[in-house]
Design a protein around this motif. Structure first.
Motif, PDB file in Angstrom:
ATOM      1  N   ALA A   1     -33.714  20.525  61.181  1.00 60.07           N
ATOM      2  CA  ALA A   1     -34.787  21.709  61.769  1.00 60.07           C
ATOM      3  C   ALA A   1     -35.483  22.130  60.495  1.00 60.07           C
ATOM      4  CB  ALA A   1     -33.796  22.970  62.266  1.00 60.07           C
ATOM      5  N   ARG A   2     -34.994  21.986  59.292  1.00 58.56           N
ATOM      6  CA  ARG A   2     -35.470  22.593  58.172  1.00 58.56           C
ATOM      7  C   ARG A   2     -36.664  21.490  57.722  1.00 58.56           C
ATOM      8  NH1 ARG A   2     -37.625  26.063  54.955  1.00 58.56           N
ATOM      9  NH2 ARG A   2     -37.526  25.968  52.898  1.00 58.56           N
ATOM     10  N   ILE A   3     -36.277  20.351  57.992  1.00 61.10           N
ATOM     11  CA  ILE A   3     -37.311  19.147  57.658  1.00 61.10           C
ATOM     12  C   ILE A   3     -38.664  19.454  58.425  1.00 61.10           C
ATOM     13  CG2 ILE A   3     -37.881  16.733  57.957  1.00 61.10           C
ATOM     14  CD1 ILE A   3     -35.130  16.273  57.345  1.00 61.10           C
ATOM     15  N   ASP A   4     -38.420  19.547  59.714  1.00 59.07           N
ATOM     16  CA  ASP A   4     -39.546  19.912  60.697  1.00 59.07           C
ATOM     17  C   ASP A   4     -40.305  21.207  60.079  1.00 59.07           C
ATOM     18  OD1 ASP A   4     -39.178  17.893  61.942  1.00 59.07           O
ATOM     19  OD2 ASP A   4     -37.799  18.695  63.549  1.00 59.07           O
TER      20      ASP A   4
ATOM     21  N   ALA B   1     -33.712  11.045  61.493  1.00 60.58           N
ATOM     22  CA  ALA B   1     -34.223  10.250  62.649  1.00 60.58           C
ATOM     23  C   ALA B   1     -34.079  11.179  63.915  1.00 60.58           C
ATOM     24  CB  ALA B   1     -32.980   9.115  63.130  1.00 60.58           C
ATOM     25  N   ILE B   2     -33.164  12.369  63.843  1.00 59.29           N
ATOM     26  CA  ILE B   2     -33.230  13.517  64.961  1.00 59.29           C
ATOM     27  C   ILE B   2     -34.278  14.483  64.826  1.00 59.29           C
ATOM     28  CG2 ILE B   2     -30.665  12.882  65.243  1.00 59.29           C
ATOM     29  CD1 ILE B   2     -30.187  15.692  63.906  1.00 59.29           C
ATOM     30  N   THR B   3     -35.204  14.335  63.785  1.00 64.13           N
ATOM     31  CA  THR B   3     -36.156  15.455  63.536  1.00 64.13           C
ATOM     32  C   THR B   3     -37.213  14.952  64.572  1.00 64.13           C
ATOM     33  OG1 THR B   3     -37.444  13.970  61.902  1.00 64.13           O
ATOM     34  CG2 THR B   3     -35.628  15.424  61.113  1.00 64.13           C
ATOM     35  N   ASP B   4     -38.065  16.112  64.952  1.00 64.56           N
ATOM     36  CA  ASP B   4     -39.335  16.026  65.735  1.00 64.56           C
ATOM     37  C   ASP B   4     -40.375  15.140  64.889  1.00 64.56           C
ATOM     38  OD1 ASP B   4     -38.412  17.177  67.798  1.00 64.56           O
ATOM     39  OD2 ASP B   4     -39.265  18.921  67.509  1.00 64.56           O
ATOM     40  N   THR B   5     -40.331  15.400  63.376  1.00 64.45           N
ATOM     41  CA  THR B   5     -41.289  14.602  62.566  1.00 64.45           C
ATOM     42  C   THR B   5     -41.147  13.123  62.761  1.00 64.45           C
ATOM     43  OG1 THR B   5     -40.958  16.478  60.988  1.00 64.45           O
ATOM     44  CG2 THR B   5     -41.949  14.247  60.040  1.00 64.45           C
ATOM     45  N   TYR B   6     -39.920  12.608  62.887  1.00 63.68           N
ATOM     46  CA  TYR B   6     -39.711  11.061  63.187  1.00 63.68           C
ATOM     47  C   TYR B   6     -40.168  10.736  64.604  1.00 63.68           C
ATOM     48  CZ  TYR B   6     -37.394   6.606  63.751  1.00 63.68           C
ATOM     49  OH  TYR B   6     -37.023   5.437  63.969  1.00 63.68           O
ATOM     50  N   ALA B   7     -39.918  11.726  65.400  1.00 60.32           N
ATOM     51  CA  ALA B   7     -40.153  11.390  66.976  1.00 60.32           C
ATOM     52  C   ALA B   7     -41.602  11.597  67.238  1.00 60.32           C
ATOM     53  CB  ALA B   7     -39.488  12.441  67.770  1.00 60.32           C
TER      54      ALA B   7
END
Length: 532
Positions: free
Chosen positions: A54-57, A362-368
């Protein structure tokens, strides 16, 4: 007879060639991976992972907002499953796997898919392929290709065990036996201190020290003595009995107690020195390589964990937070410095858990996010507004072609020799930027017209086409299977109408061949040959 070139032109598909041509010595206070897992309850680890994701996003979106750039929407389920399979296990999903994911309605199916892929035995194999390409220069020499397998198997074992990354680095740097470890890397560098210094600094520290080999770096902080100070750590190596043969066999290494390096064209002896620090190498004890390894894997090393985090981000996102990913000079600033700092802290506190780091990204929205542009004014790639379009590695492309019926050899030996090795050698390129497609015309033509693809699209030899010869299947059902196999999605209405029309123009005797021609087009399209 239906000609594939006619079908290619009639569909108007842009093949990849044209579409993308431009485009242990550890410190005492550190714990093992098992000890970390023992004292850290799994729910807490999952909670921390989700919080970091979540912090990454949050940080990515904040930068996008400050730059007034619009993030792309989330990728479709078909896009995501294909991307996740390619990035984490090195191949595309089967039709059955894709259908199961598309039909899954659970809100956490992305997270479940990622966890499943990371547990797959194909995951360490893919990472071993990736890291072998990272540490060894491309070659098509048959002997060198065979020798690489020892290093690849060693890497696979480490990734399979999820060995702490700092331990992996330490074992790589201090290896002495070559047939079951990194000895071939040392042999490939001819045990030359200057080559080993340049490559290990690039691979594990993200430092391009070789530019200071002959003179002080013109743009960076590194001086000529910095380069030769690192080279001195490798100055006391030799092969047993001075056997420097690079043929097949073992590549054992001996650490001697003598051997120095000098500044070229001088008699100035340079003692070992860690780059960017005044730490005394002699205080570490052991051989010179052990001294280097102790410093490199220490928790306060300013380079090693940041380089690992930047590699992981580049592997998943197509480019690093620092780009290029192996040039982390103080002069080459990160696009998201706060993100790099926080991810590095997270990585170190996790016990240098590389698998957990990949899972977190991999589980971030950024990756998705989708790879499609969302506006005419394209956001710079370093903002990560959308997923980068990445070229497939030779191994990924080979295994993807296997999934659509290219080959029928399912024996374990196929991974280490024969057609696979030849294909990988032919398709290898010197470039390391996965967001560019630099495979040449000979490789592309060999792929489009060579015997393997001809076999795959021959209804007499293709298992995929044979499976669709059942009379109760309609043309629409057959086309949906082909699209799911190649693209992990069903055809849209325009594609379906175009291909149904094509199949209907074929005579009964030509039906199977016409379906093979459709498969040929799909397997040679940009959508198949790229990770998006």
């Amino acid at each position: 007879m239906f000609r594939k070139s006619h079908l290619l032109a009639s569909w108007g598909v842009v093949v990849a060639l044209g579409w993308f041509a431009g485009a242990t010595l550890l410190q005492a206070e550190e714990l093992s991976a098992e000890e970390v897992q023992a004292i850290e309850p799994a729910p807490d680890k999952v909670a921390r992972m989700q919080a970091m994701a979540a912090r990454i996003d949050e940080l990515i979106l904040a930068k996008l907002e400050s730059e007034k750039a619009t993030p792309a929407p989330l990728a479709s389920d078909g896009e995501f499953i294909r991307r996740a399979y390619l990035d984490l296990v090195g191949s595309i999903p089967t039709v059955a796997q894709t259908r199961a994911y598309l039909e899954d309605t659970s809100p956490d199916k992305r997270e479940k898919l990622i966890a499943q892929l990371l547990k797959s035995p194909a995951h360490p194999t893919h990472l071993a392929n990736t890291w072998r390409a990272l540490v060894l220069k491309p070659t098509d020499d048959p002997t060198s290709l065979q020798n690489e397998q020892g290093l690849q198997q060693w890497l696979r074992g480490k990734f399979s065990e999820n060995t702490r990354y700092d331990r992996l680095v330490e074992e790589f740097l201090t290896a002495t036996q070559g047939n079951d470890g990194p000895g071939y890397f040392y042999a490939a560098q001819e045990l030359k201190p200057e080559l080993l210094a340049a490559e290990t600094s690039r691979i594990f520290l993200g430092l391009q020290l070789e530019c200071a080999q002959c003179h002080d770096h013109p743009f960076d902080r590194w001086k000529q003595r910095d380069f030769w100070g690192v080279a001195a750590f490798f100055a006391q190596l030799e092969r047993p009995n001075n056997d420097n043969n690079l043929g097949l066999g073992r590549f054992d290494i001996v650490d001697r107690s003598v051997g120095e390096v000098m500044i070229p064209e001088t008699e100035d002896i340079v003692k070992p020195a860690f780059p960017g620090t005044d730490a005394d190498y002699a205080s570490f004890g052991g051989t010179r390589r052990q001294q280097l390894a102790i410093w490199m894997v220490s928790r306060d090393n300013p380079f090693m964990p940041r380089r690992a985090v930047n590699w992981a981000w580049s592997h998943m996102m197509g480019r690093g937070i620092v780009h290029p990913a192996d040039d982390m000079s103080p002069q080459n600033l990160p696009s998201h410095p706060e993100l790099l700092d926080e991810l590095t802290t997270y990585f170190v506190k996790s016990g240098f858990d590389l698998r957990l780091l990949l899972q977190t990204i991999a589980i971030t929205d950024t990756y998705a996010r989708s790879s499609e542009a969302v506006s005419e004014s394209e956001a710079p790639p370093e903002l990560f507004a959308r997923m980068a379009v990445k070229s497939l590695t030779p191994e990924q492309l080979y295994d993807a072609l296997l999934k659509v019926g290219l080959l029928h050899d399912n024996s374990p030996e196929r991974l280490n020799g024969g057609a696979r090795v030849q294909f990988v050698a032919r398709m290898r390129t010197a470039g390391k930027d996965r967001t560019t497609f630099d495979t040449g015309m000979p490789q592309a033509l060999a792929l489009m017209n060579g015997p393997p693809v001809s076999t795959a699209t021959n209804p007499e030899t293709s298992g995929l086409l044979k499976a669709m010869s059942a009379p109760f299947l309609s043309d629409e059902q057959r086309l949906k299977v082909l699209f799911l196999a190649a693209y992990s999605r069903e055809p849209n209405s325009a594609e379906l109408a175009r291909y149904e029309e094509f199949l209907q123009t074929a005579s009964p005797a030509e039906q199977s061949q016409a379906l093979g021609d459709v498969l040929w087009v799909l397997a040679n399209s940009a959508e198949f040959m790229l990770n998006h």
